[in-house]
Design a protein around this motif. Sequence first.
Motif, mmCIF file in Angstrom:
data_model
loop_
_atom_site.group_PDB
_atom_site.id
_atom_site.type_symbol
_atom_site.label_atom_id
_atom_site.label_comp_id
_atom_site.label_asym_id
_atom_site.label_seq_id
_atom_site.Cartn_x
_atom_site.Cartn_y
_atom_site.Cartn_z
ATOM 1 N N LYS A 417 0.848 -1.182 0.000
ATOM 2 C CA LYS A 417 0.000 0.000 0.000
ATOM 3 C C LYS A 417 0.886 1.235 0.000
ATOM 4 N N ILE A 418 0.288 2.371 -0.395
ATOM 5 C CA ILE A 418 0.989 3.658 -0.408
ATOM 6 C C ILE A 418 0.415 4.524 0.701
ATOM 7 N N ALA A 419 1.274 5.161 1.466
ATOM 8 C CA ALA A 419 0.839 6.023 2.574
ATOM 9 C C ALA A 419 1.329 7.446 2.339
ATOM 10 N N TYR A 420 0.428 8.408 2.514
ATOM 11 C CA TYR A 420 0.787 9.828 2.457
ATOM 12 C C TYR A 420 1.267 10.245 3.841
ATOM 13 N N LYS A 422 2.790 13.081 6.514
ATOM 14 C CA LYS A 422 2.911 14.502 6.857
ATOM 15 C C LYS A 422 3.298 14.609 8.326
ATOM 16 N N ASP A 423 4.308 15.428 8.590
ATOM 17 C CA ASP A 423 4.814 15.618 9.956
ATOM 18 C C ASP A 423 5.191 14.301 10.613
ATOM 19 N N GLY A 424 5.710 13.377 9.808
ATOM 20 C CA GLY A 424 6.211 12.122 10.342
ATOM 21 C C GLY A 424 5.161 11.078 10.654
ATOM 22 N N THR A 425 3.898 11.328 10.289
ATOM 23 C CA THR A 425 2.837 10.358 10.562
ATOM 24 C C THR A 425 2.042 10.080 9.292
ATOM 25 N N ILE A 426 1.380 8.934 9.266
ATOM 26 C CA ILE A 426 0.560 8.543 8.122
ATOM 27 C C ILE A 426 -0.758 9.307 8.170
ATOM 28 N N GLN A 427 -1.029 10.066 7.100
ATOM 29 C CA GLN A 427 -2.261 10.853 7.018
ATOM 30 C C GLN A 427 -3.342 10.150 6.206
ATOM 31 N N GLU A 428 -2.910 9.375 5.215
ATOM 32 C CA GLU A 428 -3.868 8.744 4.313
ATOM 33 C C GLU A 428 -3.214 7.538 3.667
ATOM 34 N N THR A 429 -4.003 6.510 3.419
ATOM 35 C CA THR A 429 -3.502 5.304 2.765
ATOM 36 C C THR A 429 -4.124 5.190 1.378
ATOM 37 N N LEU A 430 -3.276 4.965 0.371
ATOM 38 C CA LEU A 430 -3.730 4.845 -1.014
ATOM 39 C C LEU A 430 -3.487 3.419 -1.507
ATOM 40 N N SER A 447 4.330 15.150 -2.154
ATOM 41 C CA SER A 447 4.684 15.251 -0.742
ATOM 42 C C SER A 447 5.592 14.065 -0.424
ATOM 43 N N GLU A 448 5.585 13.659 0.834
ATOM 44 C CA GLU A 448 6.284 12.444 1.237
ATOM 45 C C GLU A 448 5.323 11.260 1.101
ATOM 46 N N TYR A 449 5.800 10.215 0.449
ATOM 47 C CA TYR A 449 5.001 9.008 0.283
ATOM 48 C C TYR A 449 5.824 7.802 0.727
ATOM 49 N N ALA A 450 5.119 6.847 1.355
ATOM 50 C CA ALA A 450 5.780 5.648 1.869
ATOM 51 C C ALA A 450 5.163 4.411 1.246
ATOM 52 N N LEU A 451 6.007 3.407 1.058
ATOM 53 C CA LEU A 451 5.536 2.093 0.618
ATOM 54 C C LEU A 451 5.483 1.192 1.839
ATOM 55 N N THR A 452 4.308 0.585 2.073
ATOM 56 C CA THR A 452 4.148 -0.331 3.196
ATOM 57 C C THR A 452 3.877 -1.734 2.672
ATOM 58 N N GLY A 453 4.139 -2.717 3.523
ATOM 59 C CA GLY A 453 3.894 -4.096 3.147
ATOM 60 C C GLY A 453 4.164 -5.031 4.309
ATOM 61 N N THR A 454 3.733 -6.266 4.150
ATOM 62 C CA THR A 454 3.948 -7.268 5.185
ATOM 63 C C THR A 454 4.861 -8.363 4.653
ATOM 64 N N LEU A 455 5.699 -8.883 5.537
ATOM 65 C CA LEU A 455 6.692 -9.889 5.163
ATOM 66 C C LEU A 455 6.003 -11.190 4.768
#
Length: 497
Positions: A417-420, A422-430, A447-455
């Motif tokens: 999943k993709i997470a937006y 802001k200020d070091g915390t997840i604001q929204e999940t895409l 902005s800052e975007y993060a890639l999340t996932g499970t092992l």
Amino acid sequence: MTSTIELTSGTFTLDLNGFKLTQNTANTLFALDGANFTITDLSAEKTGEISSTNTMFYVDSGSLKITNGTYNTLGGDYMFDQFSGTIIVENGTFDAYEDIFFTEGNEGATGLDIPNLTIENGTFNAEDRAVCAYGGNIIIKNGEFTANYTVYLDSDYCPLTATIYGGTFNSNYIALDCEGGEILIKGGTFTTNEEDYSTIYVNYYYSNLSEGYGDTQIMTIEGGKFTSDYYGIYINDMYEENIIIKDGYFEGYYSGGYSDCTDNISLQGGTFKATATDEEDNDGAFSILKNNEETSILDLLGEGYIFDREETEEIEYDGDYYICTTAKTVNVIPEKRYTYKDTTNDVTIDFPDGISNRYSVEVTKKEISEELKSKNVLLLLDIVVKDLDGNVIDITDSNIKIKIPLTEELKKYENYKIAYIKDGTIQETLEGKLVGNFIEFSTTHLSEYALTGTLIEETVVEEKDVTPKTGNIQYTEISALVIISVLISLILLRKEL
């Protein structure tokens, strides 16, 4: 009344209650320097009125709010003379001898010292200019404005930002005269009645910028109707500034005119209609004027913009070159997209409306905090667009597509999943889409975007113990020896016989 009413502190409300207040000397009627002042008419007929022979309101600090009523000046340069503070007009009728609003700001003002003017509605009639601002934060939501110049905007005295959401602007000369500042037009109907004048005139000269205030000089048009007997919009010499036209309807003898500045114009949409019929002048829908240089309409066609008809002709007239299309109405469709490839992180970003070559895209891989690691964040990227001076450009309300590659390490995970952030915390999940070795997703801003996932859990196969027991091995060996002995005995017996 013959003297000035000075309000330096406190909160006051003046209820006209249907009566008329008259000031008949050369003095300013109300002077605000720190007070909060509201004027209203609570009578049923709403016939309250204030008349002045000079400046009616002088605001240096504090706030002035007008909810309704009728206001007129019989002399003086301005009805409202504002250096700082806040003016809010909710409604009312205003008739001025010269200008209605003159917002200049104290020279070099910044932050809270910058004047604020908000016009929510009303009827405004001025001999010269209805709204004249040399700085400040200007918001026009609605209203009917009639003047020689209905709106004049500049940043000579202090930084200027202006947003026009709507309204009707009837001018004799120029409806919207822009000479500096950050200006956004989202709607409204703008009309110029005299010949040889443009509805919108943009003139960001170098001298204006070097002597003015504010880091940003940009005009964005997202909507509105602009009609003139001359140019629907005319943009004069520019100095490395931006005019962005996303939408709007522009009509005139020439729908648009541009002089020596087409490199600074981003034409992303809109409808343009020319009323010219004399072929010697221009028989076309969209005219581009650029003295003795290649005209920009050819550049637009070369960049992938599509017009109703692509036939063009070049006409030389009085030493100036005009380029036009033969269609009467042109709808500009932005077909070309701009794709940026970050070679360091192998990230691909696709923009819908293009990014000027005066901008750069930066993708930075950032360190993941322990808190984000606990949220299954695997990768954190900061994506920004910057101008040549290194200032971050705000990219919003756009259909941006981003592709993030999956490294061998990232392939050990699933449920991406993709997470937006802001200020070091997840604001929204895409939601991200797995396409080959990439995760693709769409967003409206950068902005800052993060890639999340499970092992991915490894599957453990239980192995059966197929090793024979010791007793079985001994038994098997003894049985084999017995069988071999019997066979040997039989062979020897047969030989004796």
